[in-house]
Design an enzyme around this catalytic site. Sequence first.
Site, PDB file in Angstrom:
ATOM      1  N   ASN A 226       0.857  -1.186   0.000  1.00 37.04           N
ATOM      2  CA  ASN A 226       0.000   0.000   0.000  1.00 37.04           C
ATOM      3  C   ASN A 226       0.898   1.243   0.000  1.00 37.04           C
ATOM      4  OD1 ASN A 226      -1.448   2.243   1.006  1.00 37.04           O
ATOM      5  ND2 ASN A 226      -3.085   0.884   1.664  1.00 37.04           N
TER       6      ASN A 226
ATOM      7  N   GLU B 249      -8.592   0.598  -2.970  1.00 35.52           N
ATOM      8  CA  GLU B 249      -9.459   0.621  -1.800  1.00 35.52           C
ATOM      9  C   GLU B 249     -10.402   1.809  -1.937  1.00 35.52           C
ATOM     10  OE1 GLU B 249      -6.155  -1.184   1.315  1.00 35.52           O
ATOM     11  OE2 GLU B 249      -6.862   0.866   1.549  1.00 35.52           O
TER      12      GLU B 249
ATOM     13  N   HIS C 226       1.081   6.233   1.753  1.00 37.03           N
ATOM     14  CA  HIS C 226       1.806   7.208   2.572  1.00 37.03           C
ATOM     15  C   HIS C 226       3.016   7.818   1.868  1.00 37.03           C
ATOM     16  CE1 HIS C 226      -1.134   6.832   5.501  1.00 37.03           C
ATOM     17  NE2 HIS C 226      -0.916   5.547   5.679  1.00 37.03           N
TER      18      HIS C 226
ATOM     19  N   HIS D 244      -5.579   3.676  -1.593  1.00 34.81           N
ATOM     20  CA  HIS D 244      -6.906   4.055  -1.099  1.00 34.81           C
ATOM     21  C   HIS D 244      -7.212   5.487  -1.524  1.00 34.81           C
ATOM     22  CE1 HIS D 244      -9.670   4.344   2.727  1.00 34.81           C
ATOM     23  NE2 HIS D 244     -10.303   4.652   1.613  1.00 34.81           N
TER      24      HIS D 244
ATOM     25  N   ARG E 215      -6.669  12.768   0.858  1.00 32.63           N
ATOM     26  CA  ARG E 215      -5.550  13.171   1.725  1.00 32.63           C
ATOM     27  C   ARG E 215      -4.236  12.526   1.297  1.00 32.63           C
ATOM     28  NH1 ARG E 215      -7.255   9.984   7.196  1.00 32.63           N
ATOM     29  NH2 ARG E 215      -9.189  11.072   6.778  1.00 32.63           N
TER      30      ARG E 215
ATOM     31  N   GLU F  31     -11.181  -9.306   2.798  1.00 37.24           N
ATOM     32  CA  GLU F  31      -9.912  -8.985   3.469  1.00 37.24           C
ATOM     33  C   GLU F  31     -10.232  -8.808   4.949  1.00 37.24           C
ATOM     34  OE1 GLU F  31      -7.257  -6.128   1.678  1.00 37.24           O
ATOM     35  OE2 GLU F  31      -6.543  -5.485   3.652  1.00 37.24           O
TER      36      GLU F  31
ATOM     37  N   HIS G 254      -3.817  -4.601   7.709  1.00 40.61           N
ATOM     38  CA  HIS G 254      -3.920  -3.437   8.599  1.00 40.61           C
ATOM     39  C   HIS G 254      -3.048  -3.624   9.824  1.00 40.61           C
ATOM     40  CE1 HIS G 254      -5.363   0.265  10.335  1.00 40.61           C
ATOM     41  NE2 HIS G 254      -5.897   0.511   9.154  1.00 40.61           N
TER      42      HIS G 254
ATOM     43  N   ARG H  65      -9.286   8.256  -0.970  1.00 41.74           N
ATOM     44  CA  ARG H  65     -10.237   8.681   0.066  1.00 41.74           C
ATOM     45  C   ARG H  65     -11.066   9.853  -0.423  1.00 41.74           C
ATOM     46  NH1 ARG H  65      -8.689   6.429   5.375  1.00 41.74           N
ATOM     47  NH2 ARG H  65     -10.439   7.599   6.178  1.00 41.74           N
TER      48      ARG H  65
ATOM     49  N   THR I  65      -8.357   3.629   8.291  1.00 40.72           N
ATOM     50  CA  THR I  65      -9.546   2.784   8.354  1.00 40.72           C
ATOM     51  C   THR I  65      -9.543   2.072   9.707  1.00 40.72           C
ATOM     52  OG1 THR I  65      -9.140   2.440   6.014  1.00 40.72           O
ATOM     53  CG2 THR I  65     -10.846   1.092   7.020  1.00 40.72           C
TER      54      THR I  65
HETATM   55  N1  PXP Z   1      -5.999  -3.081   3.976  1.00 41.87           N
HETATM   56  C1  PXP Z   1      -6.939  -2.119   4.044  1.00 41.87           C
HETATM   57  C2  PXP Z   1      -8.311  -2.457   3.574  1.00 41.87           C
HETATM   58  C3  PXP Z   1      -6.633  -0.825   4.499  1.00 41.87           C
HETATM   59  O1  PXP Z   1      -7.585   0.118   4.552  1.00 41.87           O
HETATM   60  C4  PXP Z   1      -5.308  -0.533   4.858  1.00 41.87           C
HETATM   61  C5  PXP Z   1      -4.937   0.857   5.279  1.00 41.87           C
HETATM   62  O2  PXP Z   1      -5.193   1.733   4.250  1.00 41.87           O
HETATM   63  C6  PXP Z   1      -4.357  -1.553   4.763  1.00 41.87           C
HETATM   64  C7  PXP Z   1      -4.720  -2.826   4.341  1.00 41.87           C
HETATM   65  C8  PXP Z   1      -2.921  -1.332   5.134  1.00 41.87           C
HETATM   66  O3  PXP Z   1      -2.847  -1.043   6.488  1.00 41.87           O
HETATM   67  P1  PXP Z   1      -1.461  -0.487   7.067  1.00 41.87           P
HETATM   68  O4  PXP Z   1      -1.185   0.805   6.373  1.00 41.87           O
HETATM   69  O5  PXP Z   1      -1.733  -0.352   8.516  1.00 41.87           O
HETATM   70  O6  PXP Z   1      -0.438  -1.530   6.761  1.00 41.87           O
END
Ligand code: PXP
Length: 246
Positions: free
Chosen positions: A17, A80, A20, A53, A59, A161, A197, A55, A111
């Site tokens: 992901n 996402e 960030h 994601h 952001r 998921e 997550h 949003r 999330t």
């Molecule tokens: N899976 C989903 C559905 C999420 O919303 C997120 C965070 O955006 C992640 C995985 C990844 O989580 P993390 O950034 O805490 O590794």
Amino acid sequence: MSVPPALRPGALRLGVNIDHVATIRNARGGGHPDPAKAAQIAAAAGADGITAHLREDRRHITDDDIARLMGATDLPLNLEMAATHEMLGIALRHRPHAACIVPERREERTTEGGLDAAGQYDMLRPIVDALGEAGIRVSLFIEPSERQVEAALRLRAPVVEFHTGRYAHDGGADELRRIAEMAALAGKNGIEPHAGHGLTYDNVVPVAAIPQLAELNIGHFLIGEAIFDGLAASVKRMRGLMEAAR
Ligand code: PXP
């Protein structure tokens, strides 16, 4: 429905992901660091997919990033998205490999929990159907509970998921056992289980060892570690831990 990338029996995919990277870029409003470049580095380091994601408040990832991410590598994009008509329109326009429907509240930092697929069945039904009809592989981000897996089954979602946030935050064998049991239940019913997550080097191994899980989506920790070690190194190390757990 599109076919998932080839999965060796017992293999576990890593979706990186890259949200960030965009968070840091947006702090200065320019183009650096570029999430598309991060996607290329993650791909070269062994990632199996890119997750982003979009949003409501944009952001991190922006609308323009979606096409750029899809063009940057051959890896599948897992978009996402909240279950809104705006996001559905964007997904149908871009047709990513997969769309993971997540709950979204404007004031949350990230999330914070799974989608109530059972309670929101009527709202989700047309969105899941429209995505599926467009050939987008739908995933529902849910808590590891029987009620939610049953709702995913009724919604005919090919993927769920499981939210690992509670496990990551509080630890605990009970939550891990729930994730394992629900991954087995999903798998038995023909749903491909994923998880994500809050996963880190320290907590990923017991999750990666759950045999039914086909994919982990990991972001914040990998991008944070990239500051110290570089993104390629953090992706490789996470992949190594995941593989060793199988
Ligand atoms: N899976 C989903 C559905 C999420 O919303 C997120 C965070 O955006 C992640 C995985 C990844 O989580 P993390 O950034 O805490 O590794």
